[in-house]
Motif scaffolding. Sequence first.
Motif, PDB file in Angstrom:
ATOM      1  N   MET A 166      46.714  46.720  44.193  1.00  0.00           N
ATOM      2  CA  MET A 166      46.913  48.389  43.445  1.00  0.00           C
ATOM      3  C   MET A 166      45.521  48.343  42.683  1.00  0.00           C
ATOM      4  SD  MET A 166      47.963  50.892  42.191  1.00  0.00           S
ATOM      5  CE  MET A 166      49.812  50.911  43.251  1.00  0.00           C
ATOM      6  N   ASN A 167      45.007  49.474  42.775  1.00  0.00           N
ATOM      7  CA  ASN A 167      44.004  49.987  41.738  1.00  0.00           C
ATOM      8  C   ASN A 167      44.417  50.919  40.611  1.00  0.00           C
ATOM      9  OD1 ASN A 167      41.753  48.645  42.832  1.00  0.00           O
ATOM     10  ND2 ASN A 167      41.773  50.256  44.732  1.00  0.00           N
ATOM     11  N   LEU A 168      43.592  51.058  39.530  1.00  0.00           N
ATOM     12  CA  LEU A 168      43.662  52.091  38.458  1.00  0.00           C
ATOM     13  C   LEU A 168      43.665  53.582  39.202  1.00  0.00           C
ATOM     14  CD1 LEU A 168      41.920  50.351  35.735  1.00  0.00           C
ATOM     15  CD2 LEU A 168      44.292  50.678  35.609  1.00  0.00           C
ATOM     16  N   THR A 196      38.015  49.403  39.154  1.00  0.00           N
ATOM     17  CA  THR A 196      38.980  48.739  38.521  1.00  0.00           C
ATOM     18  C   THR A 196      38.683  47.397  37.762  1.00  0.00           C
ATOM     19  OG1 THR A 196      40.533  49.853  39.985  1.00  0.00           O
ATOM     20  CG2 THR A 196      41.490  48.028  38.591  1.00  0.00           C
ATOM     21  N   VAL A 197      37.756  46.700  38.421  1.00  0.00           N
ATOM     22  CA  VAL A 197      37.352  45.410  38.120  1.00  0.00           C
ATOM     23  C   VAL A 197      36.562  45.552  36.647  1.00  0.00           C
ATOM     24  CG1 VAL A 197      36.360  43.237  38.222  1.00  0.00           C
ATOM     25  CG2 VAL A 197      37.844  44.084  40.049  1.00  0.00           C
ATOM     26  N   ALA A 198      35.538  46.775  37.066  1.00  0.00           N
ATOM     27  CA  ALA A 198      34.751  46.999  35.679  1.00  0.00           C
ATOM     28  C   ALA A 198      35.460  47.383  34.547  1.00  0.00           C
ATOM     29  CB  ALA A 198      33.861  48.006  36.164  1.00  0.00           C
ATOM     30  N   GLY A 256      39.065  32.662  27.700  1.00  0.00           N
ATOM     31  CA  GLY A 256      40.432  32.881  27.514  1.00  0.00           C
ATOM     32  C   GLY A 256      40.319  34.673  28.027  1.00  0.00           C
ATOM     33  N   HIS A 257      39.444  35.184  28.185  1.00  0.00           N
ATOM     34  CA  HIS A 257      39.427  36.700  28.622  1.00  0.00           C
ATOM     35  C   HIS A 257      39.218  36.946  30.015  1.00  0.00           C
ATOM     36  CE1 HIS A 257      38.724  37.893  24.088  1.00  0.00           C
ATOM     37  NE2 HIS A 257      39.633  37.182  24.147  1.00  0.00           N
ATOM     38  N   ASP A 258      39.366  36.086  30.851  1.00  0.00           N
ATOM     39  CA  ASP A 258      38.924  35.890  32.153  1.00  0.00           C
ATOM     40  C   ASP A 258      39.194  37.228  33.097  1.00  0.00           C
ATOM     41  OD1 ASP A 258      38.940  33.411  31.107  1.00  0.00           O
ATOM     42  OD2 ASP A 258      38.671  32.425  33.174  1.00  0.00           O
ATOM     43  N   VAL A 259      38.455  37.739  33.832  1.00  0.00           N
ATOM     44  CA  VAL A 259      38.969  38.585  34.824  1.00  0.00           C
ATOM     45  C   VAL A 259      38.615  38.220  36.136  1.00  0.00           C
ATOM     46  CG1 VAL A 259      38.550  40.964  35.898  1.00  0.00           C
ATOM     47  CG2 VAL A 259      38.396  40.573  33.304  1.00  0.00           C
ATOM     48  N   LEU A 260      39.220  37.889  37.087  1.00  0.00           N
ATOM     49  CA  LEU A 260      39.131  37.353  38.495  1.00  0.00           C
ATOM     50  C   LEU A 260      39.649  38.297  39.610  1.00  0.00           C
ATOM     51  CD1 LEU A 260      38.313  34.696  40.025  1.00  0.00           C
ATOM     52  CD2 LEU A 260      40.685  33.777  39.554  1.00  0.00           C
TER      53      LEU A 260
END
Length: 275
Positions: A130-132, A181-183, A222-226
């Motif tokens: 899924m993407n935004l 989306t990741v950005a 603790g704010h990881d985006v993977l």
Amino acid sequence: MRSYTAQLPARKPAPLVVVLHGKTQRGADMIARTAWPQVAKREGFAVVFPDGLNRAWADARTEAGRAGRGPPAGTDDVAFIAKLVEKFVADGAADAKRIYVTGISNGGAMTMTLLCTRADLFAAGASVIMNLTDELAAACHPSRPLPMLIMNGTADPLIPYEGGRGASYFAAHGFWSTEKTVAFWRKLNGCGPGDADATEMPDRAPDDQSTVTRITSRCPEGHDVLLYRINDGGHRMPGVAPDARFPKVATGLLGPQNADIDGAETIWAFFSRFR
């Protein structure tokens, strides 16, 4: 009346993972077609599989932004999932500090909606295939940053990796690219721009027509985006077990299913780091 299936360990309170199915599915499909029950039993966490009305979720997109039949008008799935979490915490089954949510496709959009509106309930989230969209992003004002895992296929005919409208007849339009989306999640979480590191995962299943790249971000602790980029992967949950009753038909309609990693195993390894 709303329905769900839960699998609870003997030792309580336990971590709880809320697993959201895709459109046209039910919770039973996630039980039968993913490794979540097996991983939960082995690792000793609770897992709940809610059922969306009309086999769909009322995420933050309007009806115009969704493909196919959605839930009945007025459905409040944010309230439903919140009540479900609160019930398991009140019953002493779930550890309030270790509640996680994940979903595939429409369930992935619902996962993002929950993280955006009820970040207070969860310790981390994971969205698969899924993407935004503009609507999902506009409705996203989380009360705090949360660790986020995204797992998307580059050959997805429904949720195109590069954004826009998918190649499938059943695709909706207006999706952001996975990169955008990741950005978005990186910015929300106070991470630096761009990729931190990209690791090619072992090609354990050469016949599955796809490979996996693990992409990390430069984030505060603790704010990881993977991101798990499934190279040449379709609109499928990665896994060793088939995710459809008729795998060949599914491959024709949705693209290849990757078997180098298992979605549930990978997501739990991510969730288990956060509380």
